[in-house]
Motif scaffolding. Structure first.
Motif, PDB file in Angstrom:
ATOM      1  N   GLU A 220     -27.387 -18.990 -98.795  1.00 19.97           N
ATOM      2  CA  GLU A 220     -26.296 -18.869 -99.316  1.00 19.97           C
ATOM      3  C   GLU A 220     -25.572 -20.267 -99.692  1.00 19.97           C
ATOM      4  OE1 GLU A 220     -24.412 -16.421 -96.642  1.00 19.97           O
ATOM      5  OE2 GLU A 220     -25.700 -14.578 -96.938  1.00 19.97           O
ATOM      6  N   THR A 221     -25.567 -21.241 -98.794  1.00 19.93           N
ATOM      7  CA  THR A 221     -25.134 -22.548 -98.730  1.00 19.93           C
ATOM      8  C   THR A 221     -25.689 -23.502 -99.545  1.00 19.93           C
ATOM      9  OG1 THR A 221     -24.299 -21.791 -96.397  1.00 19.93           O
ATOM     10  CG2 THR A 221     -23.721 -24.202 -97.277  1.00 19.93           C
ATOM     11  N   PHE A 222     -27.007 -23.621 -99.327  1.00 23.37           N
ATOM     12  CA  PHE A 222     -27.765 -24.918 -99.791  1.00 23.37           C
ATOM     13  C   PHE A 222     -28.702 -24.647-101.131  1.00 23.37           C
ATOM     14  CE2 PHE A 222     -26.517 -25.587 -95.497  1.00 23.37           C
ATOM     15  CZ  PHE A 222     -25.610 -26.711 -95.630  1.00 23.37           C
ATOM     16  N   MET A 223     -28.998 -23.320-101.399  1.00 25.23           N
ATOM     17  CA  MET A 223     -29.992 -23.147-102.378  1.00 25.23           C
ATOM     18  C   MET A 223     -29.951 -23.822-103.592  1.00 25.23           C
ATOM     19  SD  MET A 223     -31.817 -19.746-103.749  1.00 25.23           S
ATOM     20  CE  MET A 223     -32.886 -19.378-102.616  1.00 25.23           C
ATOM     21  N   GLU A 224     -30.597 -24.458-104.403  1.00 24.47           N
ATOM     22  CA  GLU A 224     -30.693 -25.058-105.550  1.00 24.47           C
ATOM     23  C   GLU A 224     -31.773 -24.531-106.454  1.00 24.47           C
ATOM     24  OE1 GLU A 224     -31.004 -29.337-104.666  1.00 24.47           O
ATOM     25  OE2 GLU A 224     -28.889 -29.369-103.666  1.00 24.47           O
ATOM     26  N   ALA A 225     -31.600 -24.058-107.357  1.00 19.11           N
ATOM     27  CA  ALA A 225     -32.736 -23.528-108.454  1.00 19.11           C
ATOM     28  C   ALA A 225     -33.549 -22.929-107.963  1.00 19.11           C
ATOM     29  CB  ALA A 225     -33.424 -25.022-109.084  1.00 19.11           C
ATOM     30  N   GLY A 226     -33.164 -21.740-107.078  1.00 22.40           N
ATOM     31  CA  GLY A 226     -34.283 -21.160-106.471  1.00 22.40           C
ATOM     32  C   GLY A 226     -34.934 -21.567-105.222  1.00 22.40           C
ATOM     33  N   ARG A 227     -34.789 -22.822-104.852  1.00 23.89           N
ATOM     34  CA  ARG A 227     -35.402 -23.342-103.688  1.00 23.89           C
ATOM     35  C   ARG A 227     -34.116 -23.851-102.651  1.00 23.89           C
ATOM     36  NH1 ARG A 227     -40.981 -24.039-104.062  1.00 23.89           N
ATOM     37  NH2 ARG A 227     -40.996 -25.806-102.649  1.00 23.89           N
ATOM     38  N   VAL A 228     -34.881 -24.049-101.330  1.00 25.02           N
ATOM     39  CA  VAL A 228     -33.787 -24.609-100.490  1.00 25.02           C
ATOM     40  C   VAL A 228     -34.003 -25.949-100.177  1.00 25.02           C
ATOM     41  CG1 VAL A 228     -33.230 -22.319 -99.398  1.00 25.02           C
ATOM     42  CG2 VAL A 228     -35.114 -23.725 -98.387  1.00 25.02           C
ATOM     43  N   PRO A 229     -33.240 -27.147-100.109  1.00 28.04           N
ATOM     44  CA  PRO A 229     -33.535 -28.373 -99.877  1.00 28.04           C
ATOM     45  C   PRO A 229     -33.383 -28.831 -98.333  1.00 28.04           C
ATOM     46  CG  PRO A 229     -31.296 -28.120-100.435  1.00 28.04           C
ATOM     47  CD  PRO A 229     -31.823 -26.741-100.600  1.00 28.04           C
ATOM     48  N   ALA A 230     -34.271 -29.838 -97.841  1.00 31.97           N
ATOM     49  CA  ALA A 230     -34.088 -30.215 -96.600  1.00 31.97           C
ATOM     50  C   ALA A 230     -34.039 -31.733 -96.589  1.00 31.97           C
ATOM     51  CB  ALA A 230     -35.221 -29.922 -95.886  1.00 31.97           C
ATOM     52  N   THR A 231     -33.087 -32.419 -96.044  1.00 31.85           N
ATOM     53  CA  THR A 231     -32.769 -33.512 -96.073  1.00 31.85           C
ATOM     54  C   THR A 231     -33.452 -34.544 -94.847  1.00 31.85           C
ATOM     55  OG1 THR A 231     -30.621 -33.496 -97.382  1.00 31.85           O
ATOM     56  CG2 THR A 231     -31.143 -35.766 -96.357  1.00 31.85           C
ATOM     57  N   PHE A 232     -34.203 -35.477 -95.282  1.00 28.07           N
ATOM     58  CA  PHE A 232     -34.824 -36.333 -94.316  1.00 28.07           C
ATOM     59  C   PHE A 232     -34.374 -37.712 -94.558  1.00 28.07           C
ATOM     60  CE2 PHE A 232     -37.749 -32.742 -94.647  1.00 28.07           C
ATOM     61  CZ  PHE A 232     -37.944 -32.364 -93.201  1.00 28.07           C
ATOM     62  N   GLU A 233     -33.663 -38.322 -93.733  1.00 29.39           N
ATOM     63  CA  GLU A 233     -33.210 -39.861 -93.927  1.00 29.39           C
ATOM     64  C   GLU A 233     -33.927 -40.762 -93.074  1.00 29.39           C
ATOM     65  OE1 GLU A 233     -28.809 -42.251 -93.622  1.00 29.39           O
ATOM     66  OE2 GLU A 233     -29.395 -40.646 -92.129  1.00 29.39           O
ATOM     67  N   LEU A 234     -34.879 -41.663 -93.743  1.00 30.54           N
ATOM     68  CA  LEU A 234     -35.489 -42.749 -93.003  1.00 30.54           C
ATOM     69  C   LEU A 234     -34.673 -43.958 -93.037  1.00 30.54           C
ATOM     70  CD1 LEU A 234     -39.174 -42.436 -94.540  1.00 30.54           C
ATOM     71  CD2 LEU A 234     -38.150 -41.241 -92.656  1.00 30.54           C
ATOM     72  N   ILE A 235     -34.192 -44.377 -91.594  1.00 30.14           N
ATOM     73  CA  ILE A 235     -33.623 -45.558 -91.492  1.00 30.14           C
ATOM     74  C   ILE A 235     -34.577 -46.785 -91.120  1.00 30.14           C
ATOM     75  CG2 ILE A 235     -31.687 -46.627 -89.882  1.00 30.14           C
ATOM     76  CD1 ILE A 235     -30.666 -44.401 -91.437  1.00 30.14           C
TER      77      ILE A 235
END
Length: 272
Positions: A220-235
């Motif tokens: 409900e909160t994060f879906m974009e264009a029918g898919r859910v995103p997952a953020t990975f931040e590489l430092i």
């Protein structure tokens, strides 16, 4: 080394890593390796005695063919001043003493040797963390540790100075991966060997209703264009073992030229 509170259940971490899918679950490690290789190519230096600290030696062996592979245990199997390059590859978030890990890498460097750390940053999996926290609070009225804590870039950059490295630099590379559902993401995390290995985790099975509700919140909160995103931040953290040949900061008050002259502008004294 100072005594720090235990963060990681090392037996659980080893178990999770042993169950990782080295064929499909290592895409973040592969992305990190590609970035590391690109950064090393920009350094005008041939490294003859590199070492790589990693929990997945079979994967990171492709980074530098002649590198010594070191397990990311609390005490690293590194000899003092033996290497001209030490890479710490995507395992620092599980370290009970991250500063100690970098200090050990620093001690293993020859003078003017390079330390390059790649680790997950604080934006990593922020969508999943928020969804799980809300779902668990709604259903149980409390929270339990589920995702390893990951530092912000400013805090992680400060670790380089605390460890005695010179010319420290920290930068981030955010990556967004999309999935059909939050369930697919959680399955992928198991394939990566990144399941919950926190020492204070729940020692019994989590109610399925929590994951079901978290999946609903996530969608409900994060879906974009029918898919859910997952953020990975590489430092990426880079620093050099101090050496007299490196650029040195000038002493305060030692400047011989005025800034106004360099800018060709008049100089006005401020009223007292």
């Amino acid at each position: 080394m100072q005594n720090n509170p235990r963060l990681t259940d090392t037996n659980a971490l080893r178990r999770n890593r042993a169950r990782a899918d080295l064929t499909t679950g290592m895409f973040l490690h592969e992305a990190a390796i590609t970035e590391v290789q690109d950064r090393l190519n920009m350094v005008n230096r041939e490294f003859t005695a590199p070492a790589v600290v990693t929990g997945f030696p079979g994967v990171w062996s492709t980074c530098l063919p002649n590198a010594k592979l070191i397990s990311d245990n609390d005490t690293l199997d590194l000899q003092p001043q033996r290497h001209d390059l030490v890479i710490h590859g995507l395992g620092l978030h599980w370290a009970d003493d991250p500063v100690g890990q970098i200090i050990q890498c620093r001690r293993a460097l020859k003078d003017d040797g390079l330390c390059l750390v790649v680790t997950f940053g604080g934006k990593t999996l922020h969508e999943l963390r928020a969804s799980l926290a809300q779902a668990e609070a709604e259903i149980t009225g409390g929270l339990s540790p589920r995702v390893a804590p990951m530092g912000e870039i400013r805090d992680l950059g400060a670790l380089l100075q605390r460890s005695g490295l010179a010319l420290p630099v920290a930068d981030s590379l955010p990556l967004k991966v999309t999935y059909e559902s939050p369930w697919a993401l959680m399955n992928d995390l198991r394939s990566m060997g990144e399941g919950n290995a926190l020492i204070d985790r729940l020692r019994h099975a989590t109610r399925r209703s929590i994951f079901t509700r978290a999946s609903e919140i996530y969608t409900e909160t994060f879906m974009e264009a029918g898919r859910v995103p997952a953020t990975f931040e590489l430092i990426f953290l880079t620093g050099w073992a101090p050496d007299a040949s490196q650029p040195q900061p000038l002493r305060p008050g030692s400047a011989t030229n005025r800034l106004a002259d360099a800018l060709s502008t008049p100089e006005f004294k401020l009223p007292k």
